[in-house]
Design a protein around this motif. Sequence first.
Motif, PDB file in Angstrom:
ATOM      1  N   PRO A  15       0.832  -1.206   0.000  1.00  0.00           N
ATOM      2  CA  PRO A  15       0.000   0.000   0.000  1.00  0.00           C
ATOM      3  C   PRO A  15       0.864   1.252   0.000  1.00  0.00           C
ATOM      4  CG  PRO A  15      -0.790  -1.585   1.612  1.00  0.00           C
ATOM      5  CD  PRO A  15       0.537  -2.082   1.116  1.00  0.00           C
ATOM      6  N   LEU A  16       0.514   2.174  -0.844  1.00  0.00           N
ATOM      7  CA  LEU A  16       1.304   3.402  -0.981  1.00  0.00           C
ATOM      8  C   LEU A  16       0.850   4.422   0.039  1.00  0.00           C
ATOM      9  CD1 LEU A  16       3.387   5.016  -2.612  1.00  0.00           C
ATOM     10  CD2 LEU A  16       1.516   5.822  -4.030  1.00  0.00           C
ATOM     11  N   GLN A  17       1.788   4.895   0.835  1.00  0.00           N
ATOM     12  CA  GLN A  17       1.448   5.896   1.836  1.00  0.00           C
ATOM     13  C   GLN A  17       1.117   7.218   1.163  1.00  0.00           C
ATOM     14  OE1 GLN A  17       4.152   6.101   5.071  1.00  0.00           O
ATOM     15  NE2 GLN A  17       3.542   8.163   5.668  1.00  0.00           N
ATOM     16  N   SER A  18       0.148   7.941   1.685  1.00  0.00           N
ATOM     17  CA  SER A  18      -0.279   9.209   1.102  1.00  0.00           C
ATOM     18  C   SER A  18       0.848  10.210   1.115  1.00  0.00           C
ATOM     19  CB  SER A  18      -1.466   9.772   1.881  1.00  0.00           C
ATOM     20  OG  SER A  18      -2.549   8.888   1.823  1.00  0.00           O
ATOM     21  N   ALA A  19       0.940  10.977   0.033  1.00  0.00           N
ATOM     22  CA  ALA A  19       2.001  11.966  -0.064  1.00  0.00           C
ATOM     23  C   ALA A  19       1.717  13.146   0.847  1.00  0.00           C
ATOM     24  CB  ALA A  19       2.118  12.451  -1.515  1.00  0.00           C
ATOM     25  N   ALA A  20       2.786  13.844   1.187  1.00  0.00           N
ATOM     26  CA  ALA A  20       2.627  15.063   1.976  1.00  0.00           C
ATOM     27  C   ALA A  20       2.141  16.185   1.074  1.00  0.00           C
ATOM     28  CB  ALA A  20       3.955  15.437   2.623  1.00  0.00           C
ATOM     29  N   TYR A  21       2.046  17.373   1.636  1.00  0.00           N
ATOM     30  CA  TYR A  21       1.677  18.579   0.905  1.00  0.00           C
ATOM     31  C   TYR A  21       0.237  18.537   0.387  1.00  0.00           C
ATOM     32  CZ  TYR A  21       6.704  17.829   0.538  1.00  0.00           C
ATOM     33  OH  TYR A  21       7.996  17.500   0.807  1.00  0.00           O
ATOM     34  N   SER A  22      -0.670  17.926   1.104  1.00  0.00           N
ATOM     35  CA  SER A  22      -2.072  17.922   0.698  1.00  0.00           C
ATOM     36  C   SER A  22      -2.803  19.062   1.388  1.00  0.00           C
ATOM     37  CB  SER A  22      -2.728  16.593   1.076  1.00  0.00           C
ATOM     38  OG  SER A  22      -4.076  16.579   0.689  1.00  0.00           O
ATOM     39  N   PRO A  23      -3.662  19.780   0.668  1.00  0.00           N
ATOM     40  CA  PRO A  23      -4.385  20.903   1.281  1.00  0.00           C
ATOM     41  C   PRO A  23      -5.232  20.459   2.463  1.00  0.00           C
ATOM     42  CG  PRO A  23      -4.593  20.950  -1.113  1.00  0.00           C
ATOM     43  CD  PRO A  23      -3.950  19.647  -0.760  1.00  0.00           C
ATOM     44  N   GLY A  24      -4.988  21.065   3.620  1.00  0.00           N
ATOM     45  CA  GLY A  24      -5.765  20.714   4.800  1.00  0.00           C
ATOM     46  C   GLY A  24      -7.214  21.136   4.688  1.00  0.00           C
ATOM     47  N   LEU A  25      -7.486  22.198   3.902  1.00  0.00           N
ATOM     48  CA  LEU A  25      -8.851  22.677   3.748  1.00  0.00           C
ATOM     49  C   LEU A  25      -9.746  21.621   3.120  1.00  0.00           C
ATOM     50  CD1 LEU A  25     -11.051  24.859   3.710  1.00  0.00           C
ATOM     51  CD2 LEU A  25     -10.108  25.642   1.523  1.00  0.00           C
ATOM     52  N   LEU A  26      -9.259  20.924   2.102  1.00  0.00           N
ATOM     53  CA  LEU A  26     -10.072  19.931   1.419  1.00  0.00           C
ATOM     54  C   LEU A  26     -10.379  18.752   2.335  1.00  0.00           C
ATOM     55  CD1 LEU A  26      -8.411  19.962  -2.117  1.00  0.00           C
ATOM     56  CD2 LEU A  26     -10.249  21.388  -1.194  1.00  0.00           C
ATOM     57  N   ALA A  27      -9.419  18.374   3.193  1.00  0.00           N
ATOM     58  CA  ALA A  27      -9.697  17.324   4.176  1.00  0.00           C
ATOM     59  C   ALA A  27     -10.706  17.800   5.206  1.00  0.00           C
ATOM     60  CB  ALA A  27      -8.396  16.903   4.863  1.00  0.00           C
ATOM     61  N   ALA A  28     -10.619  19.075   5.588  1.00  0.00           N
ATOM     62  CA  ALA A  28     -11.570  19.630   6.549  1.00  0.00           C
ATOM     63  C   ALA A  28     -12.984  19.657   5.977  1.00  0.00           C
ATOM     64  CB  ALA A  28     -11.134  21.041   6.953  1.00  0.00           C
ATOM     65  N   LEU A  29     -13.111  19.957   4.698  1.00  0.00           N
ATOM     66  CA  LEU A  29     -14.426  19.968   4.061  1.00  0.00           C
ATOM     67  C   LEU A  29     -15.038  18.573   4.043  1.00  0.00           C
ATOM     68  CD1 LEU A  29     -13.890  22.404   1.054  1.00  0.00           C
ATOM     69  CD2 LEU A  29     -14.824  22.886   3.306  1.00  0.00           C
ATOM     70  N   ASN A  30     -14.227  17.551   3.806  1.00  0.00           N
ATOM     71  CA  ASN A  30     -14.730  16.185   3.826  1.00  0.00           C
ATOM     72  C   ASN A  30     -15.135  15.752   5.227  1.00  0.00           C
ATOM     73  OD1 ASN A  30     -14.471  14.485   1.181  1.00  0.00           O
ATOM     74  ND2 ASN A  30     -12.737  15.876   1.153  1.00  0.00           N
ATOM     75  N   PHE A  31     -14.473  16.312   6.229  1.00  0.00           N
ATOM     76  CA  PHE A  31     -14.730  15.910   7.611  1.00  0.00           C
ATOM     77  C   PHE A  31     -16.117  16.348   8.075  1.00  0.00           C
ATOM     78  CE2 PHE A  31     -13.956  16.511  12.266  1.00  0.00           C
ATOM     79  CZ  PHE A  31     -13.790  15.176  12.565  1.00  0.00           C
TER      80      PHE A  31
END
Length: 576
Positions: free
Chosen positions: A487-503
């Motif tokens: 399994p490929l670990q998720s890369a860094a540098y992902s926008p925190g805003l988009l994760a917050a919107l999904n949350f």
Amino acid sequence: MPRHFRMDKRVAHEIFVKNLTGSRSVEVFYVIACCAAFVFIDGLVRCLFRLQRPARCPTDLNSTEFQTKFDFLVDLVAITLPMLCIITIFSAWLPYVLQACFLIAAALILMILSLAPRKNSLGGSSGVDANDALHGPSIESINRSTDGLLAQGAVKSINRSIDGIVAQGATRQSINQAATVASIERMIISQYRGTILLLTSLTILAVDFSVFPRWMAKTEVEGYSVMDIGVGAFVIANALVAPQAKENEKSTLRMLRKEIGECLILMVLGAGRFVSVLLTDYQAPEAEYGKHWNFFCTLAFVKIFGRLAVVFVHPRHLAVFGIGCLFLYESALHQGWYDFVVEGSATIKERHFILDNLSGLSSCVGFSALFFIWTYIARELQTKRTPLSLLQYGVMRCLYSFALMMSLQFFPLPSRRLANTSYVLWTTYLAMAFLSALIFSRLLLIYLDHYVQDIRQAEVARTKSIAKKILLFVDTLLLRIPKDEEPLQSAAYSPGLLAALNFNAMPFFLLANILTGLINLSSDTTQASHLSGFLILFVYAATLTSFSEFLFKLRVKIPLRLPSFSALSTVRPKRD
């Protein structure tokens, strides 16, 4: 507010959004392409910032307070503000905006390539590993660090690169397990869903201002526009994380009852919207969905029908079932159903629920077919666990997207109002193109990250030649593609805003609808100047994103949500 004033404003607003024919498909594509470019630039900015961090105080720089403020500012400047600009003041120059994005991305990549060797000495004098200086503490460095470093820096670093809940006091074993579970395809789906949610939330208020171009507003019957892709994009977003995409057996009636229970909140929201529109005399064109039907009702119907279909059809055959439904529905449209829904039903004097909501009910068939097709696409995407397989998947989706774009010329104009075959093909083409762009940009960030790590240990790090650095980067892209099945670990540098919107997706969208209604009821938005309209929209966008980031930071999940919307989110730890 006097009733006669409300009536006059309502009539003016209905005229403002009536008889719109949209624009060309390529102009809508420019908007989607710019959104993907903004997400990529956001990642490059984060990569560049981490390169220039001093390594002597890694725990302070990785603190929750510092990182949260940095996340919010970068996302606001790199994603939210540019996205607002392309649907308002820069809407007439979208091709040039896209070209500018390419130039900015190229400049950031060159800056990263040129700055990487300067940090080669970070791991020497300071005693901090070069990889830690770039990414924050890694899994290996966590196991060697103290509990204080684990709480302050390491947990934060992992939470920014994995999808999972890591609470305070988590053990090293649980952190390592979470790191191996995370995968890049989940991050790509999360970014797609977050971007669509943000773009839709901005347009539902922007359409009421004159600064928003009329060609982006919803078409009356058929045509291409930015707002027309909204409900289709939401259906695709639900399909990407739908349980049917992972199931290998038919559903039971118990699962159907559970799905109906989960959709009760959507039904309540749909009924609540109808009552609020009725009580406040709010402008809501009946031609869009019908007298009682609305967006929330459509989502609820699609989710329930999507579960009901799996009771009789195997989940692996949902795409075939969706294509069959679409074929039958399109045949009915050509046999006179299209004209009856658009014009004929209005001539019938005896009204009832079905006739009053014929557009919304009829379009549910097309949206359900779109949902079935995308559950199959999601099933394929979720099996791509290595960079090579994901790259191949992106290339194939890009080719399919081009083929669908070319096939549109043989079909009539897409109609969001009826969700015909053209609409399904058009939204699928745009979604595939957007997902392909996210895949390519995310893989490029991964390989750029690998390059930065390699160049620290390579002899070429001692040279100042940009040409050699570019050659090493190309070598990383072409010759170092991992082929293992881990399994490929998720890369860094992902926008925190988009994760917050999904949350907290549903509370976010509900707040956007509430604020939109309050702003429209308290002022005449159609008469606002371009400058005042843009400022109001910016404050509105900043308020929504701040609300989402604040809840995300505190790990507060409001129960008012769709279960599938929070399936891909990441939770940040609380501060000590």
